[in-house]
Design an enzyme around this catalytic site. Structure first.
Site, PDB file in Angstrom:
ATOM      1  N   GLU A 194      16.843  14.982  -9.626  1.00 49.36           N
ATOM      2  CA  GLU A 194      16.028  14.281 -10.617  1.00 49.36           C
ATOM      3  C   GLU A 194      14.579  14.755 -10.602  1.00 49.36           C
ATOM      4  O   GLU A 194      13.958  14.909 -11.658  1.00 49.36           O
ATOM      5  CB  GLU A 194      16.093  12.766 -10.390  1.00 49.36           C
ATOM      6  CG  GLU A 194      17.476  12.159 -10.571  1.00 49.36           C
ATOM      7  CD  GLU A 194      17.940  12.157 -12.021  1.00 49.36           C
ATOM      8  OE1 GLU A 194      17.168  12.553 -12.904  1.00 49.36           O
ATOM      9  OE2 GLU A 194      19.097  11.746 -12.264  1.00 49.36           O
ATOM     10  N   ARG A 198      13.035  16.691 -13.913  1.00 45.36           N
ATOM     11  CA  ARG A 198      12.025  15.912 -14.632  1.00 45.36           C
ATOM     12  C   ARG A 198      10.609  16.391 -14.303  1.00 45.36           C
ATOM     13  O   ARG A 198       9.800  16.621 -15.209  1.00 45.36           O
ATOM     14  CB  ARG A 198      12.155  14.421 -14.299  1.00 45.36           C
ATOM     15  CG  ARG A 198      13.506  13.835 -14.680  1.00 45.36           C
ATOM     16  CD  ARG A 198      13.508  12.315 -14.554  1.00 45.36           C
ATOM     17  NE  ARG A 198      14.884  11.802 -14.494  1.00 45.36           N
ATOM     18  CZ  ARG A 198      15.258  10.603 -14.906  1.00 45.36           C
ATOM     19  NH1 ARG A 198      14.359   9.777 -15.432  1.00 45.36           N
ATOM     20  NH2 ARG A 198      16.508  10.211 -14.801  1.00 45.36           N
ATOM     21  N   ASP A 327      28.871  17.233 -15.160  1.00 47.36           N
ATOM     22  CA  ASP A 327      28.547  17.686 -16.510  1.00 47.36           C
ATOM     23  C   ASP A 327      27.648  18.918 -16.566  1.00 47.36           C
ATOM     24  O   ASP A 327      27.991  19.940 -17.163  1.00 47.36           O
ATOM     25  CB  ASP A 327      27.905  16.538 -17.310  1.00 47.36           C
ATOM     26  CG  ASP A 327      26.772  15.822 -16.558  1.00 47.36           C
ATOM     27  OD1 ASP A 327      26.504  16.152 -15.396  1.00 47.36           O
ATOM     28  OD2 ASP A 327      26.162  14.917 -17.162  1.00 47.36           O
ATOM     29  N   GLU A 462      22.065  12.672 -25.301  1.00 48.17           N
ATOM     30  CA  GLU A 462      23.026  13.774 -25.426  1.00 48.17           C
ATOM     31  C   GLU A 462      23.526  14.005 -26.850  1.00 48.17           C
ATOM     32  O   GLU A 462      23.688  15.153 -27.287  1.00 48.17           O
ATOM     33  CB  GLU A 462      24.221  13.544 -24.481  1.00 48.17           C
ATOM     34  CG  GLU A 462      23.910  13.731 -23.017  1.00 48.17           C
ATOM     35  CD  GLU A 462      23.173  12.551 -22.413  1.00 48.17           C
ATOM     36  OE1 GLU A 462      22.518  12.714 -21.357  1.00 48.17           O
ATOM     37  OE2 GLU A 462      23.249  11.435 -22.991  1.00 48.17           O
ATOM     38  N   THR A 551      18.127  20.601 -18.426  1.00 46.69           N
ATOM     39  CA  THR A 551      18.975  19.448 -18.734  1.00 46.69           C
ATOM     40  C   THR A 551      18.167  18.169 -18.934  1.00 46.69           C
ATOM     41  O   THR A 551      18.742  17.114 -19.187  1.00 46.69           O
ATOM     42  CB  THR A 551      20.052  19.262 -17.645  1.00 46.69           C
ATOM     43  OG1 THR A 551      21.113  18.433 -18.143  1.00 46.69           O
ATOM     44  CG2 THR A 551      19.462  18.668 -16.380  1.00 46.69           C
TER      45      THR A 551
END
Length: 563
Positions: A194, A198, A327, A462, A551
């Site tokens: 994360e 980010r 994913d 998404e 992502t």
């Protein structure tokens, strides 16, 4: 003297000048005057015209009437050919006006939608600034904040969004906070994945967009502190890092990391290595991909969800999904290949094999409407369960097709895009739940079921992310329209009047969707950014031939070719 060209000009000035730009009108009149003058050379002056000024309003009204009669008389004095020419020009202008009307309305439509997204961002930012400034996430209903890492996650995640949306004032105040307040010298545990996607991704992206080296310096700082995660027996990184102490560890309850997390940090560390000329960043993440590539336990290119940091082997084998915990492994296979200039064939081969594995093992159709969906496989048993997270896949497939991969990838992308849209449309609020189950039995009355525990919506990006890719590559405006429907429903059911947006607990109840009092950082970092890019008709606004999105929707440059 009688001058037919002047009469033609008189007629045109009254009829077409309001409908033409000045330059076009002038050119047309000059052409017409020249053409008519050639046909009617000036004759000798054989009369004198005398007019007397009228008095008061009566004179004014008489003057207007005289002008109308004068123009009509001049029109009648034109030859049939000249009148035909003027009528032809007027009809041509009318046809051109009708033809250009859709383009004009589309431009107005685009502008209004872009401005609506800017307004939504400003509203969200108002809540964050007033009630959560410098903290991780806004709690808009309680007008407070929550902390995860204590590093201003929302602010950093939103930096490049503000730049792309042209919100310069908001950007400058956030930049000042990063420059003067943001420090990573804290005794705090952060999640490697994360914080990479980010914080590191957001800082690298903002550095590229602005050219400001302050963001690169901050990226180097956090990147170097995260490297202790790779100090494991297997070189598969731990999930958690104390960025103040420089130590790392797995979660308290297991020595496993999730496959998606350890294979979705590569774009960022590879780019950090390129910018700093320090290859150890890239070496560490490349080693992870190398090991995952050769591991046993895959099914036709599909990977399990967990990997052990001690022995480097897959664990909890036999469960395959494109949802949570797996994913972005598939997403980063393709995107690393694109980032590196399409030279790393092992990444491409693994991606192509995985897509074939999806088709073979996870792809099914629902009843009664035959929606194509991606389910899950557990020890040979198929489950028609699909996370909203899987809706990244249409965009990834379209991106691959754009970069020369098989055309049937685009066909599948369009089918799955329709399914993800239906996950919104078939809910009473027009917002998708976190997880759906598709009906496969003949005689089903609706394609989608939602369990009580799965009815929440976290403002996830998404679907609008994939709509952005599909519109960029197909120019089919239905994808923009679908995105605008979703955007309007976010405004209707998740907007908080005092500032901010909130995730909700129940997408099936439009009367009381049960707000959760949390605005995830990715709503500003991803969802609103992709909506803005979707509604823009400028293909060079973050060109997909120059940038690849991580992502968390942070664009990183495709590396220039050195060949």
């Amino acid at each position: 003297m009688y001058q037919p060209a002047s009469h033609a000009s008189c007629i045109l000035s009254g009829l077409i000048s309001p409908h033409l730009p000045h330059s076009s009108y002038s050119s047309l009149c000059l052409f017409l005057q020249g053409w008519v003058t050639d046909m009617h050379p000036p004759s000798r002056q054989d009369y004198v015209s005398i007019s007397f000024a009228g008095q008061g309003s009566e004179g004014y009204n008489n003057s207007k009437q005289w002008r109308r009669q004068s123009c009509w008389r001049k029109w009648n004095q034109l030859s049939r050919l000249q009148r035909s020419l003027i009528i032809f020009v007027l009809i041509l202008l009318l046809i051109c006006g009708i033809a250009s009307y859709p383009a004009v309305t589309e431009h107005l439509n685009e502008t209004s939608r872009l401005e609506a997204v800017q307004a939504a961002f400003r509203h969200a930012w108002k809540g964050y600034k007033n009630f959560a400034w410098g903290h991780d996430e806004l709690r808009p209903l309680s007008k407070s904040y929550s902390e995860w890492f204590g590093l201003g996650l929302t602010l950093i995640d939103a930096l490049d969004t503000m730049w792309i949306l042209g919100l310069k004032e908001e950007f400058e105040e956030a930049k000042a906070w990063v420059a003067t307040e943001l420090t990573f010298n804290k005794n705090v545990d952060v999640n490697l994945f994360e914080s990479t996607i980010r914080i590191l991704g957001g800082l690298l992206s903002t550095h590229h967009l602005t050219g400001d080296t302050m963001f690169l310096d901050k990226a180097k700082d956090i990147g170097s502190r995260l490297m202790s995660a790779f100090n494991t027996p297997s070189k598969i990184p731990y999930s958690d890092v104390n960025i103040g102490k420089g130590t790392a560890h797995p979660p308290r309850w297991t020595s496993d990391s999730t496959v998606a997390e350890v294979t979705s940090i590569q774009l960022e560390f590879r780019e950090l290595a390129r910018l700093t000329q320090e290859p150890h960043y890239q070496d560490a993440v490349a080693e992870v991909m190398k090991q995952v590539h050769k591991l046993d336990g895959k099914l036709d290119g599909l990977v399990p969800m967990f990997i052990n940091t001690n022995n480097g082997q897959f664990t909890h084998q036999g469960i395959y999904t494109l949802g949570a915990r797996a994913d972005s492994y598939y997403e980063y296979l393709l995107k690393q290949w694109i980032q590196g200039g399409k030279k790393e064939n092992q990444l491409l081969e693994d991606y192509l094999q995985a897509i074939e594995g999806v088709k073979k093992n996870l792809l099914q159709k629902s009843s009664p409407n035959g929606l194509t969906f991606v389910g899950e496989l557990s020890h040979g048993q198929f489950s028609p369960k699909m996370d909203h997270l899987v809706c990244f896949l249409p965009g990834t497939l379209a991106l691959g097709a754009h970069n020369g991969l098989p055309a049937d990838h685009m066909d599948l992308a369009k089918q799955l895009m329709e399914t993800c849209y239906q996950m919104y449309v078939q809910m009473e609020t027009g917002l998708s739940p976190e997880i759906v189950h598709f009906n496969m039995h003949q005689g089903s009355t609706r394609d989608i079921d939602v369990k009580l525990a799965d009815r929440h919506n976290l403002l996830r990006p998404e679907t609008v992310e994939s709509l952005f890719y599909l519109y960029r590559f197909t120019k089919d405006r239905k994808y923009q329209d679908w995105g605008y429907e979703i955007f309007q429903n976010f405004n209707k059911y998740t907007k908080v009047s005092s500032g901010g947006y909130t995730s909700i607990n129940n997408v099936r109840d439009p009367d009381y969707p049960s707000p959760r009092d949390k605005m995830e950082s990715f709503f500003l970092g991803e969802t609103l950014k992709y909506l803005y890019l979707l509604f823009s008709d400028d293909p060079n606004l973050i060109s997909l031939d120059q940038y690849v999105f991580n992502t968390e929707a942070h664009p990183l440059p495709i590396w220039p070719s050195t060949a």
